[in-house]
Design a protein around this motif. Structure first.
Motif, PDB file in Angstrom:
ATOM      1  N   PRO A  41      54.703  28.848  55.775  1.00  0.00           N
ATOM      2  CA  PRO A  41      53.109  29.322  55.423  1.00  0.00           C
ATOM      3  C   PRO A  41      52.983  30.895  54.969  1.00  0.00           C
ATOM      4  O   PRO A  41      52.292  30.667  54.219  1.00  0.00           O
ATOM      5  CB  PRO A  41      52.192  29.218  56.093  1.00  0.00           C
ATOM      6  CG  PRO A  41      52.743  28.182  57.773  1.00  0.00           C
ATOM      7  CD  PRO A  41      54.108  28.579  57.671  1.00  0.00           C
ATOM      8  N   ARG A  51      45.162  13.366  51.987  1.00  0.00           N
ATOM      9  CA  ARG A  51      43.991  13.623  51.981  1.00  0.00           C
ATOM     10  C   ARG A  51      42.908  13.001  50.790  1.00  0.00           C
ATOM     11  O   ARG A  51      42.578  12.592  50.121  1.00  0.00           O
ATOM     12  CB  ARG A  51      43.395  14.149  52.843  1.00  0.00           C
ATOM     13  CG  ARG A  51      43.536  14.274  54.328  1.00  0.00           C
ATOM     14  CD  ARG A  51      42.537  15.047  54.944  1.00  0.00           C
ATOM     15  NE  ARG A  51      42.461  15.316  55.727  1.00  0.00           N
ATOM     16  CZ  ARG A  51      41.864  14.553  57.247  1.00  0.00           C
ATOM     17  NH1 ARG A  51      41.021  13.121  56.280  1.00  0.00           N
ATOM     18  NH2 ARG A  51      42.144  14.465  58.159  1.00  0.00           N
ATOM     19  N   SER A 103      40.777  20.449  51.268  1.00  0.00           N
ATOM     20  CA  SER A 103      41.293  21.364  53.345  1.00  0.00           C
ATOM     21  C   SER A 103      42.266  22.392  52.876  1.00  0.00           C
ATOM     22  O   SER A 103      42.960  22.697  52.371  1.00  0.00           O
ATOM     23  CB  SER A 103      42.191  20.313  53.255  1.00  0.00           C
ATOM     24  OG  SER A 103      42.187  20.036  54.622  1.00  0.00           O
ATOM     25  N   ALA A 104      42.359  23.351  54.104  1.00  0.00           N
ATOM     26  CA  ALA A 104      43.585  24.745  54.422  1.00  0.00           C
ATOM     27  C   ALA A 104      43.386  24.063  54.974  1.00  0.00           C
ATOM     28  O   ALA A 104      44.116  25.301  55.255  1.00  0.00           O
ATOM     29  CB  ALA A 104      42.337  25.889  54.369  1.00  0.00           C
ATOM     30  N   ASP A 105      43.734  23.011  56.031  1.00  0.00           N
ATOM     31  CA  ASP A 105      44.429  22.871  57.121  1.00  0.00           C
ATOM     32  C   ASP A 105      45.830  22.702  56.476  1.00  0.00           C
ATOM     33  O   ASP A 105      46.181  20.901  55.965  1.00  0.00           O
ATOM     34  CB  ASP A 105      43.392  21.870  57.525  1.00  0.00           C
ATOM     35  CG  ASP A 105      44.407  21.764  59.069  1.00  0.00           C
ATOM     36  OD1 ASP A 105      45.551  21.636  59.207  1.00  0.00           O
ATOM     37  OD2 ASP A 105      43.558  20.944  60.205  1.00  0.00           O
ATOM     38  N   LEU A 106      47.115  23.074  56.651  1.00  0.00           N
ATOM     39  CA  LEU A 106      48.273  23.219  56.737  1.00  0.00           C
ATOM     40  C   LEU A 106      48.790  21.468  57.381  1.00  0.00           C
ATOM     41  O   LEU A 106      49.220  20.768  56.667  1.00  0.00           O
ATOM     42  CB  LEU A 106      49.473  23.508  57.242  1.00  0.00           C
ATOM     43  CG  LEU A 106      50.531  23.438  57.067  1.00  0.00           C
ATOM     44  CD1 LEU A 106      51.318  23.471  56.175  1.00  0.00           C
ATOM     45  CD2 LEU A 106      51.509  24.156  58.275  1.00  0.00           C
ATOM     46  N   ARG A 107      47.458  20.443  58.022  1.00  0.00           N
ATOM     47  CA  ARG A 107      48.354  19.093  58.501  1.00  0.00           C
ATOM     48  C   ARG A 107      47.850  18.624  57.524  1.00  0.00           C
ATOM     49  O   ARG A 107      48.031  17.181  57.422  1.00  0.00           O
ATOM     50  CB  ARG A 107      47.268  19.342  59.774  1.00  0.00           C
ATOM     51  CG  ARG A 107      48.278  19.810  61.267  1.00  0.00           C
ATOM     52  CD  ARG A 107      46.950  20.067  62.294  1.00  0.00           C
ATOM     53  NE  ARG A 107      45.468  20.713  61.962  1.00  0.00           N
ATOM     54  CZ  ARG A 107      45.266  20.457  63.468  1.00  0.00           C
ATOM     55  NH1 ARG A 107      45.265  19.994  64.360  1.00  0.00           N
ATOM     56  NH2 ARG A 107      43.599  21.402  62.987  1.00  0.00           N
ATOM     57  N   ASP A 108      47.365  18.848  56.748  1.00  0.00           N
ATOM     58  CA  ASP A 108      46.823  17.417  55.582  1.00  0.00           C
ATOM     59  C   ASP A 108      47.072  17.727  54.000  1.00  0.00           C
ATOM     60  O   ASP A 108      47.390  16.912  53.761  1.00  0.00           O
ATOM     61  CB  ASP A 108      45.059  18.163  55.004  1.00  0.00           C
ATOM     62  CG  ASP A 108      44.278  17.789  55.882  1.00  0.00           C
ATOM     63  OD1 ASP A 108      43.930  16.793  57.082  1.00  0.00           O
ATOM     64  OD2 ASP A 108      42.882  18.308  56.086  1.00  0.00           O
ATOM     65  N   TYR A 109      48.418  18.369  54.723  1.00  0.00           N
ATOM     66  CA  TYR A 109      49.765  18.726  53.520  1.00  0.00           C
ATOM     67  C   TYR A 109      50.983  18.197  54.214  1.00  0.00           C
ATOM     68  O   TYR A 109      51.820  17.850  55.282  1.00  0.00           O
ATOM     69  CB  TYR A 109      50.085  19.723  52.910  1.00  0.00           C
ATOM     70  CG  TYR A 109      48.348  20.108  52.605  1.00  0.00           C
ATOM     71  CD1 TYR A 109      48.029  19.588  50.949  1.00  0.00           C
ATOM     72  CD2 TYR A 109      47.430  20.727  52.539  1.00  0.00           C
ATOM     73  CE1 TYR A 109      46.338  20.120  50.305  1.00  0.00           C
ATOM     74  CE2 TYR A 109      45.912  21.117  52.405  1.00  0.00           C
ATOM     75  CZ  TYR A 109      45.989  20.253  51.369  1.00  0.00           C
ATOM     76  OH  TYR A 109      44.491  20.934  50.533  1.00  0.00           O
ATOM     77  N   SER A 119      54.799  23.486  53.290  1.00  0.00           N
ATOM     78  CA  SER A 119      53.391  24.164  53.007  1.00  0.00           C
ATOM     79  C   SER A 119      53.247  24.862  51.809  1.00  0.00           C
ATOM     80  O   SER A 119      52.897  25.382  50.713  1.00  0.00           O
ATOM     81  CB  SER A 119      54.042  26.022  54.009  1.00  0.00           C
ATOM     82  OG  SER A 119      56.006  25.998  53.379  1.00  0.00           O
ATOM     83  N   TRP A 174      50.593  22.935  50.758  1.00  0.00           N
ATOM     84  CA  TRP A 174      49.285  23.101  51.054  1.00  0.00           C
ATOM     85  C   TRP A 174      48.866  24.716  50.247  1.00  0.00           C
ATOM     86  O   TRP A 174      47.488  25.066  49.890  1.00  0.00           O
ATOM     87  CB  TRP A 174      49.468  23.826  52.398  1.00  0.00           C
ATOM     88  CG  TRP A 174      48.274  24.550  53.653  1.00  0.00           C
ATOM     89  CD1 TRP A 174      47.655  24.682  53.698  1.00  0.00           C
ATOM     90  CD2 TRP A 174      49.283  25.685  53.185  1.00  0.00           C
ATOM     91  NE1 TRP A 174      47.131  25.573  54.321  1.00  0.00           N
ATOM     92  CE2 TRP A 174      48.258  26.196  54.354  1.00  0.00           C
ATOM     93  CE3 TRP A 174      50.139  26.740  53.051  1.00  0.00           C
ATOM     94  CZ2 TRP A 174      47.695  27.687  54.524  1.00  0.00           C
ATOM     95  CZ3 TRP A 174      50.372  28.253  53.454  1.00  0.00           C
ATOM     96  CH2 TRP A 174      49.352  28.972  54.249  1.00  0.00           C
ATOM     97  N   TRP A 214      46.029  25.351  47.629  1.00  0.00           N
ATOM     98  CA  TRP A 214      45.142  26.892  47.716  1.00  0.00           C
ATOM     99  C   TRP A 214      45.024  27.083  45.937  1.00  0.00           C
ATOM    100  O   TRP A 214      43.904  28.126  45.835  1.00  0.00           O
ATOM    101  CB  TRP A 214      45.945  27.388  48.956  1.00  0.00           C
ATOM    102  CG  TRP A 214      44.943  28.824  49.265  1.00  0.00           C
ATOM    103  CD1 TRP A 214      44.111  28.830  48.339  1.00  0.00           C
ATOM    104  CD2 TRP A 214      46.078  29.346  50.471  1.00  0.00           C
ATOM    105  NE1 TRP A 214      44.374  30.843  49.077  1.00  0.00           N
ATOM    106  CE2 TRP A 214      44.609  31.027  50.087  1.00  0.00           C
ATOM    107  CE3 TRP A 214      46.386  29.755  51.546  1.00  0.00           C
ATOM    108  CZ2 TRP A 214      44.672  31.676  52.027  1.00  0.00           C
ATOM    109  CZ3 TRP A 214      47.088  30.846  52.043  1.00  0.00           C
ATOM    110  CH2 TRP A 214      45.734  31.999  51.917  1.00  0.00           C
TER     111      TRP A 214
END
Length: 328
Positions: free
Chosen positions: A74, A110, A115-121, A124, A127, A131
């Motif tokens: 990240p 999604r 979303s800023a949550d890495l788990r939603d991608y 990195s 993600w 961003w």
């Protein structure tokens, strides 16, 4: 409309093609990149101050600088992709039309960049590109955002400035970095030619900037090639070259279950090259077409051209491919 254009990341896959096409269409185009290769003005965006030569009023800035790697941490992804977007503040004026080139995969798992949550991608890279879009929209709106899918060589001859993405995948597969294709034969692989992306950017650049942010997603959508079709056409083009050099044609690689659960992540202990391959295979499980607003022409012949161009320019790689699945 033409005028002054700054292209960041000018030596990359899209940047190289864009600079050439922009000059042919009458733009006064200047490119910058991390090195002075190809006549670009060197600028490590986000690290170095703006070069004096770039401190001028630009009619259009096309932002392409970044690193399209799926195996970055990240922190690396932020430095490589987000920091350059922030650095645009040093060259943008209120009259500049910013065209920010993102990726169709920035919407992650999604379907949104919110979303800023890495788990939603998936990784990195996605993600960080989401961003980037949020930062660009917050700081520089109104702007144009271009989201191409997987980019390959030109339609006319298959030429491309760098071999990444699909090319790395084919070579890595043939060299045994993974034992089989972990994907769905009927999965969709949306491809777009580099000349299509450049043409879209230049059409947007020729228009007056919109009063609100415009997002264009390039691809084939429901008309995308399947994983099976891409595999067959890619190996057909490689085999044509190999047979011409007196080597036997390779069999198609087998399909297998997932090496990494779709949406999951490869273990950090896995060798880097294999980790990249496994991360890329997550894209071979996509049943639903990518949303497309800018539909490109069919890609079958373009794919064949691109692979042939790679084979001719990289014969040492093409002839090394050993197809380990044939020895089982």
């Amino acid at each position: 409309m033409t005028g002054t254009m700054l292209v960041t990341g000018a030596t990359g896959v899209i940047g190289h093609e864009l600079v050439q096409q922009a000059a042919e269409r009458g733009w006064e185009v200047v490119g910058c990149a991390t090195t002075a290769a190809g006549g670009a003005i060197p600028w490590v965006m986000g690290v170095q101050p703006v070069p004096r030569e770039l401190r001028r009023g630009w009619d259009v800035i096309v932002h392409l600088a970044g690193r399209p790697r799926v195996d970055m941490s990240p922190e690396q992804a932020q430095a490589a992709n987000v920091a350059p977007v922030l650095a645009l503040a040093g060259v943008i004026t209120p009259q500049t039309h910013l065209i920010h080139v993102s990726t169709a995969f920035a919407t992650g798992l999604r379907g949104t960049v919110d979303s800023a949550d890495l788990r939603d991608y998936r990784n990195s890279y996605e993600w960080s590109k989401a961003w980037c879009e949020r930062v660009a929209t917050e700081r520089y709106a109104p702007l144009s955002i271009v989201r191409p899918c997987l980019v390959i060589g030109r339609r006319s001859d298959g030429a491309v400035a760098r071999f990444c993405g699909l090319y790395e995948f084919v070579y890595g597969l043939g060299m045994g970095m993974v034992p089989a294709i972990a994907g769905l034969p009927e999965g969709l692989v949306d491809l777009v030619s580099v000349c299509d992306v450049a043409d879209c950017i230049l059409r947007l650049a020729a228009q007056a900037p919109a009063r609100s942010t415009r997002v264009e997603s390039l691809g084939r959508g429901a008309g995308a090639l399947t994983v099976q079709m891409v595999t067959e056409q890619t190996f057909a083009a490689i085999n044509q070259f190999r047979v011409g050099k007196g080597l036997p044609a390779m069999e198609l690689p087998p399909f297998a279950g997932p090496l990494v659960r779709p949406g999951g992540r490869a273990a950090a202990s896995v060798a880097p090259a294999r980790r990249v391959m496994e991360a890329m295979m997550e894209y071979l499980w996509m049943r639903d077409p990518l949303p497309v607003t800018w539909r490109v022409d069919p890609m079958e012949e373009c794919l064949a051209q691109a692979v042939r161009w790679w084979a001719v320019r990289r014969p040492e790689m093409t002839l090394q491919i050993t197809a380990p699945w044939e020895r089982r």
